[in-house]
Motif scaffolding. Sequence first.
Motif, PDB file in Angstrom:
ATOM      1  N   THR A 294       0.849  -1.186   0.000  1.00 41.08           N
ATOM      2  CA  THR A 294       0.000   0.000   0.000  1.00 41.08           C
ATOM      3  C   THR A 294       0.885   1.236   0.000  1.00 41.08           C
ATOM      4  O   THR A 294       1.763   1.360   0.857  1.00 41.08           O
ATOM      5  N   TRP A 295       0.666   2.161  -0.947  1.00 40.58           N
ATOM      6  CA  TRP A 295       1.556   3.307  -1.058  1.00 40.58           C
ATOM      7  C   TRP A 295       0.803   4.527  -1.598  1.00 40.58           C
ATOM      8  O   TRP A 295      -0.363   4.455  -1.965  1.00 40.58           O
ATOM      9  N   MET A 296       1.507   5.654  -1.652  1.00 42.73           N
ATOM     10  CA  MET A 296       0.925   6.904  -2.132  1.00 42.73           C
ATOM     11  C   MET A 296       0.909   6.973  -3.652  1.00 42.73           C
ATOM     12  O   MET A 296       1.759   6.376  -4.320  1.00 42.73           O
ATOM     13  N   ASP A 297      -0.039   7.729  -4.163  1.00 43.02           N
ATOM     14  CA  ASP A 297      -0.053   8.036  -5.583  1.00 43.02           C
ATOM     15  C   ASP A 297       1.236   8.765  -5.957  1.00 43.02           C
ATOM     16  O   ASP A 297       1.662   9.696  -5.267  1.00 43.02           O
ATOM     17  N   ASP A 298       1.872   8.346  -7.035  1.00 41.02           N
ATOM     18  CA  ASP A 298       3.163   8.931  -7.437  1.00 41.02           C
ATOM     19  C   ASP A 298       3.059  10.418  -7.718  1.00 41.02           C
ATOM     20  O   ASP A 298       3.939  11.204  -7.324  1.00 41.02           O
ATOM     21  N   ASN A 299       2.010  10.829  -8.410  1.00 42.21           N
ATOM     22  CA  ASN A 299       1.873  12.251  -8.756  1.00 42.21           C
ATOM     23  C   ASN A 299       1.724  13.110  -7.501  1.00 42.21           C
ATOM     24  O   ASN A 299       2.239  14.229  -7.440  1.00 42.21           O
ATOM     25  N   LEU A 300       1.022  12.587  -6.504  1.00 43.46           N
ATOM     26  CA  LEU A 300       0.878  13.325  -5.251  1.00 43.46           C
ATOM     27  C   LEU A 300       2.213  13.423  -4.535  1.00 43.46           C
ATOM     28  O   LEU A 300       2.607  14.501  -4.081  1.00 43.46           O
ATOM     29  N   ALA A 301       2.927  12.323  -4.434  1.00 42.15           N
ATOM     30  CA  ALA A 301       4.223  12.333  -3.753  1.00 42.15           C
ATOM     31  C   ALA A 301       5.203  13.273  -4.441  1.00 42.15           C
ATOM     32  O   ALA A 301       5.972  13.982  -3.790  1.00 42.15           O
ATOM     33  N   ASP A 302       5.162  13.311  -5.774  1.00 46.33           N
ATOM     34  CA  ASP A 302       6.074  14.166  -6.531  1.00 46.33           C
ATOM     35  C   ASP A 302       5.685  15.643  -6.465  1.00 46.33           C
ATOM     36  O   ASP A 302       6.482  16.508  -6.850  1.00 46.33           O
ATOM     37  N   ALA A 303       4.483  15.947  -5.986  1.00 40.09           N
ATOM     38  CA  ALA A 303       4.013  17.328  -5.946  1.00 40.09           C
ATOM     39  C   ALA A 303       4.595  18.130  -4.783  1.00 40.09           C
ATOM     40  O   ALA A 303       4.495  19.359  -4.779  1.00 40.09           O
ATOM     41  N   TYR A 304       5.198  17.467  -3.796  1.00 42.32           N
ATOM     42  CA  TYR A 304       5.830  18.212  -2.707  1.00 42.32           C
ATOM     43  C   TYR A 304       7.064  18.938  -3.225  1.00 42.32           C
ATOM     44  O   TYR A 304       7.903  18.352  -3.925  1.00 42.32           O
ATOM     45  N   GLU A 305       7.183  20.205  -2.880  1.00 37.28           N
ATOM     46  CA  GLU A 305       8.393  20.942  -3.229  1.00 37.28           C
ATOM     47  C   GLU A 305       9.578  20.395  -2.450  1.00 37.28           C
ATOM     48  O   GLU A 305       9.414  19.780  -1.385  1.00 37.28           O
ATOM     49  N   ALA A 306      10.771  20.640  -2.967  1.00 35.51           N
ATOM     50  CA  ALA A 306      11.977  20.078  -2.350  1.00 35.51           C
ATOM     51  C   ALA A 306      12.143  20.509  -0.901  1.00 35.51           C
ATOM     52  O   ALA A 306      12.660  19.754  -0.066  1.00 35.51           O
ATOM     53  N   THR A 307      11.715  21.735  -0.575  1.00 34.00           N
ATOM     54  CA  THR A 307      11.900  22.250   0.781  1.00 34.00           C
ATOM     55  C   THR A 307      10.725  21.948   1.706  1.00 34.00           C
ATOM     56  O   THR A 307      10.800  22.213   2.909  1.00 34.00           O
ATOM     57  N   ASP A 308       9.647  21.410   1.168  1.00 32.60           N
ATOM     58  CA  ASP A 308       8.428  21.183   1.941  1.00 32.60           C
ATOM     59  C   ASP A 308       8.693  20.142   3.035  1.00 32.60           C
ATOM     60  O   ASP A 308       9.101  19.015   2.742  1.00 32.60           O
ATOM     61  N   THR A 309       8.435  20.514   4.283  1.00 31.90           N
ATOM     62  CA  THR A 309       8.706  19.582   5.391  1.00 31.90           C
ATOM     63  C   THR A 309       7.804  18.360   5.355  1.00 31.90           C
ATOM     64  O   THR A 309       8.111  17.344   5.995  1.00 31.90           O
ATOM     65  N   ARG A 310       6.711  18.415   4.616  1.00 31.38           N
ATOM     66  CA  ARG A 310       5.835  17.248   4.524  1.00 31.38           C
ATOM     67  C   ARG A 310       6.464  16.107   3.742  1.00 31.38           C
ATOM     68  O   ARG A 310       5.978  14.966   3.816  1.00 31.38           O
ATOM     69  N   ARG A 311       7.530  16.406   3.022  1.00 33.60           N
ATOM     70  CA  ARG A 311       8.259  15.338   2.339  1.00 33.60           C
ATOM     71  C   ARG A 311       8.881  14.361   3.327  1.00 33.60           C
ATOM     72  O   ARG A 311       9.263  13.247   2.958  1.00 33.60           O
TER      73      ARG A 311
END
Length: 460
Positions: A294-311
């Motif tokens: 079970t994992w996240m949608d790729d497009n959603l995971a890739d939408a985090y900016e590089a600096t976003d702490t939610r990454r």
Amino acid sequence: MFLDYKKIILFAGLTGLFACGKYLDRPTPDQAIGKGQITAGDIPLLLNGAYKSLPGTWPPQSYPMMDIYSDDIISVQGGNPAQFNPQAYEACNPLPSDGFGIGRNYSAAYTAIGNANLIISFIRSHPSPSLNQAMGEALTIRANGYLVLVEMHGGVVITLENETDIDKIRKPKSTEQEVYDAIINDLTAAIPLLNDFSTPEAASKQAAEQLLARVYLQRGKYKEAGDLAIKVIGAGNRTLSQGTFSNIFRFNSPTQEMIWYMAEGPLTSAYDRYGLFSLYSPGAPFRGNGTGFTWMDDNLADAYEATDTRRQVVRKQMNNAIGREVNYLLKYSTDTLQAAGNAFAIYPLLRISEAYLIAAEAAARQGSVDLTYFNALRKARNASVKTNTDFPTPAAFLKGIEQERRLELVGEGRRWQDMRRFNTALGFLQSKGRDKTRLYFPFTTTELLRNNKLVQNEGY
């Protein structure tokens, strides 16, 4: 313990016992009393039982089911169709035979409602200012239980009293609007009774206000939703975390974001495989020791900016079942850092960040592109702030808010309701070969047998 099998009632759906504390399944003579023997001194124990019943059995079903059903989470995990079968939710085709998933979620909600009804009925017959807080908490617990049910099934059976007559327990379901009206009535009554926030393990004034703001947003009462969300933010007793995002999801976290959560523990036995991190986490060598299916949608995971702490809660790892890397959600894996002898699993019900998103959405739906609360959240997450040129119209702003809700709330059980509100659910269902009948989940076959006046949802 309030488990006298001759005196304590069965609740609507006939699934819920009135649970109190960790001895739910082990009533003994010195822990059981009749309903007529309850005193004001017993209310704290009854409230504890209501809170303990919120998560249900492992895992709290509303989290994985509703998110796997949506476009946020992907699952290839199979299972017995009569048990929890994530593939059925991935296909947007839940089965009425699923007593482990749908059935246990239904049971948990009604058990919490049953506990709340017992408290509410007692306090109404023994009114006292000293019981106002308990009354407010019980009303909020009941409202939350019905919100879980109405979001999943639409109209459901409403029971607001302690009922012992089986012919009155078995009754037709109320309409969806009637259920929402009951929720709004409970929360409206609860708010003036409740104290300000003191712990995320109990309902507070801010919890009831934010829950009501969520309901108003879903029902199209945008001004009311926005006003309440701004009030919760302005209370100042919960604030956005400016640092490590993953710490928000740890038990007893020093961060100030949680308004209300369900907690289970200490998990002293095989806790590495307990809770939602065993579903969402990758397999070995990661300590969460999940199945990896079970994992996240790729497009959603890739939408985090590089600096976003939610990454911080996204981990890319090889999935041998499909032969490529996927993005795993680690929100619920942070508790594996606890000592095994004192580990807790927590499941967020309300976080302050949702108040910021509600305030932004309420403004957009009233025709305003007001970036104040939207950017406040993004700034706290170390993501870039936006300008009006990024969202030239309220419609464009709503699309941005929908995406921001995905980035912020993934895995917290909100996405399917968001998809319905943002009118993206039906198109998604059609891409799965489904139709509008799959906007709601079925009642279980077992529940239909228990209540012969309950009518199955259309299409099942």
